[in-house]
Scaffold this active site. Sequence first.
Site, PDB file in Angstrom:
ATOM      1  CB  THR A  35      -0.943   0.038   1.227  1.00 46.48           C
ATOM      2  OG1 THR A  35      -1.772   1.195   1.144  1.00 46.48           O
ATOM      3  CG2 THR A  35      -0.213   0.052   2.548  1.00 46.48           C
ATOM      4  CG  ASN A  64      -3.937   5.178   2.639  1.00 47.89           C
ATOM      5  OD1 ASN A  64      -3.563   5.735   3.670  1.00 47.89           O
ATOM      6  ND2 ASN A  64      -5.179   5.289   2.172  1.00 47.89           N
ATOM      7  CE  LYS A  73      -6.985   1.827   2.029  1.00 41.99           C
ATOM      8  NZ  LYS A  73      -7.122   1.031   0.818  1.00 41.99           N
ATOM      9  CD  GLU A 128      -7.498   1.320  -7.452  1.00 43.82           C
ATOM     10  OE1 GLU A 128      -6.418   1.529  -6.871  1.00 43.82           O
ATOM     11  OE2 GLU A 128      -8.597   1.556  -6.939  1.00 43.82           O
ATOM     12  CG  ASP A 155      -9.134  -1.754  -3.712  1.00 44.24           C
ATOM     13  OD1 ASP A 155      -7.947  -1.508  -3.961  1.00 44.24           O
ATOM     14  OD2 ASP A 155     -10.098  -1.141  -4.234  1.00 44.24           O
ATOM     15  N   GLY A 196      -9.732  10.271   4.405  1.00 42.70           N
ATOM     16  CA  GLY A 196     -10.733  10.034   3.364  1.00 42.70           C
ATOM     17  C   GLY A 196     -12.122  10.540   3.749  1.00 42.70           C
ATOM     18  CE  LYS A 250     -11.694   4.238   9.844  1.00 42.19           C
ATOM     19  NZ  LYS A 250     -10.824   4.903   8.883  1.00 42.19           N
ATOM     20  CG  HIS A 308     -14.533  -0.309   6.259  1.00 47.19           C
ATOM     21  ND1 HIS A 308     -14.494   0.671   7.212  1.00 47.19           N
ATOM     22  CD2 HIS A 308     -13.694   0.120   5.266  1.00 47.19           C
ATOM     23  CE1 HIS A 308     -13.689   1.653   6.819  1.00 47.19           C
ATOM     24  NE2 HIS A 308     -13.194   1.335   5.636  1.00 47.19           N
ATOM     25  NE  ARG A 309      -8.520  -0.129   5.777  1.00 49.92           N
ATOM     26  CZ  ARG A 309      -9.131   1.071   5.736  1.00 49.92           C
ATOM     27  NH1 ARG A 309      -9.261   1.784   6.827  1.00 49.92           N
ATOM     28  NH2 ARG A 309      -9.583   1.553   4.607  1.00 49.92           N
TER      29      ARG A 309
HETATM   30  P1  IMP Z   1      -8.732   2.663  -1.634  1.00 53.45           P
HETATM   31  O1  IMP Z   1      -8.840   2.544  -3.130  1.00 53.45           O
HETATM   32  O2  IMP Z   1      -9.015   1.405  -0.927  1.00 53.45           O
HETATM   33  O3  IMP Z   1      -7.434   3.275  -1.180  1.00 53.45           O
HETATM   34  O4  IMP Z   1      -9.850   3.670  -1.128  1.00 53.45           O
HETATM   35  C1  IMP Z   1     -10.763   4.330  -1.959  1.00 53.45           C
HETATM   36  C2  IMP Z   1     -11.102   5.669  -1.356  1.00 53.45           C
HETATM   37  O5  IMP Z   1     -11.819   5.474  -0.150  1.00 53.45           O
HETATM   38  C3  IMP Z   1      -9.889   6.546  -1.020  1.00 53.45           C
HETATM   39  O6  IMP Z   1     -10.179   7.878  -1.391  1.00 53.45           O
HETATM   40  C4  IMP Z   1      -9.750   6.427   0.476  1.00 53.45           C
HETATM   41  O7  IMP Z   1      -9.262   7.630   1.045  1.00 53.45           O
HETATM   42  C5  IMP Z   1     -11.174   6.153   0.915  1.00 53.45           C
HETATM   43  N1  IMP Z   1     -11.169   5.270   2.089  1.00 53.45           N
HETATM   44  C6  IMP Z   1     -10.708   3.995   2.153  1.00 53.45           C
HETATM   45  N2  IMP Z   1     -10.830   3.524   3.399  1.00 53.45           N
HETATM   46  C7  IMP Z   1     -11.365   4.517   4.127  1.00 53.45           C
HETATM   47  C8  IMP Z   1     -11.697   4.645   5.518  1.00 53.45           C
HETATM   48  O8  IMP Z   1     -11.511   3.749   6.343  1.00 53.45           O
HETATM   49  N3  IMP Z   1     -12.220   5.817   5.880  1.00 53.45           N
HETATM   50  C9  IMP Z   1     -12.427   6.853   5.019  1.00 53.45           C
HETATM   51  N4  IMP Z   1     -12.138   6.801   3.734  1.00 53.45           N
HETATM   52  C10 IMP Z   1     -11.592   5.638   3.290  1.00 53.45           C
END
Ligand code: IMP
Length: 194
Positions: free
Chosen positions: A12, A14, A17, A43, A72, A151, A174, A179-180
């Site tokens: 990642t 990010n 995350k 992606e 994802d 996000g 959180k 979800h995570r």
């Molecule tokens: P990704 O492709 O999994 O990185 O996430 C897609 C979008 O959803 C990105 O803009 C992330 O910032 C947002 N996102 C993913 N997970 C979360 C979360 O736990 N909280 C808020 N936004 C999230």
Amino acid sequence: MKQEENMIYFVTGNINKFNEISVIFSKANMKYCLQQKDIKTIEIQADTIKEVALFKLNSIKGQINGSYFIEDAGFFIDIPLNGFPGVYSSYVMKTIGNKGLLSLIDDFENTKAHFSTVIALHYKPLDKNFYFEGCVHGKISKTIRGTGGFGFDPIFLPDILPDRTFAEITTEEKNRISHRGKAWNKFINFMKKT
Ligand code: IMP
């Protein structure tokens, strides 16, 4: 155990995350050592985050020596946007962001939304892929609130803590409901059995 068998790589870019997962990992008392790998993945645009995750996982095949995983996520505004932005979440965050999303639903009192996530793991000892999914339901806040998280967190009010956005709670809180966090618990239970 060889050093390589002891490592598990989270692919990642990010750091938010990675930090969330590190908190869960450090409490789980696992035999594995977690490391971030920021390598380029592909992606695709697909209908489900599971398809996106599978493609992403396969796109890095052969580049890492050991077990590795990607994660994802998507944010779905079920009422009134029929699930948008969903698989377009990253694009929407980069373009209109939370402010733009709120302006789309300004007129609606009743909202429903959810986050979904898929962790896709390539488990080296079996040379197989495994998936772990997690979901959390809630509503959309009228305003952007809180400084934590990342996000869409500042506009999401989880049903289980309906007065606070995800950006107004700690990482530990959180992780307990997100979800995570749910997907990671499934992932950790799997890894503990291996
Ligand atoms: P990704 O492709 O999994 O990185 O996430 C897609 C979008 O959803 C990105 O803009 C992330 O910032 C947002 N996102 C993913 N997970 C979360 C979360 O736990 N909280 C808020 N936004 C999230």
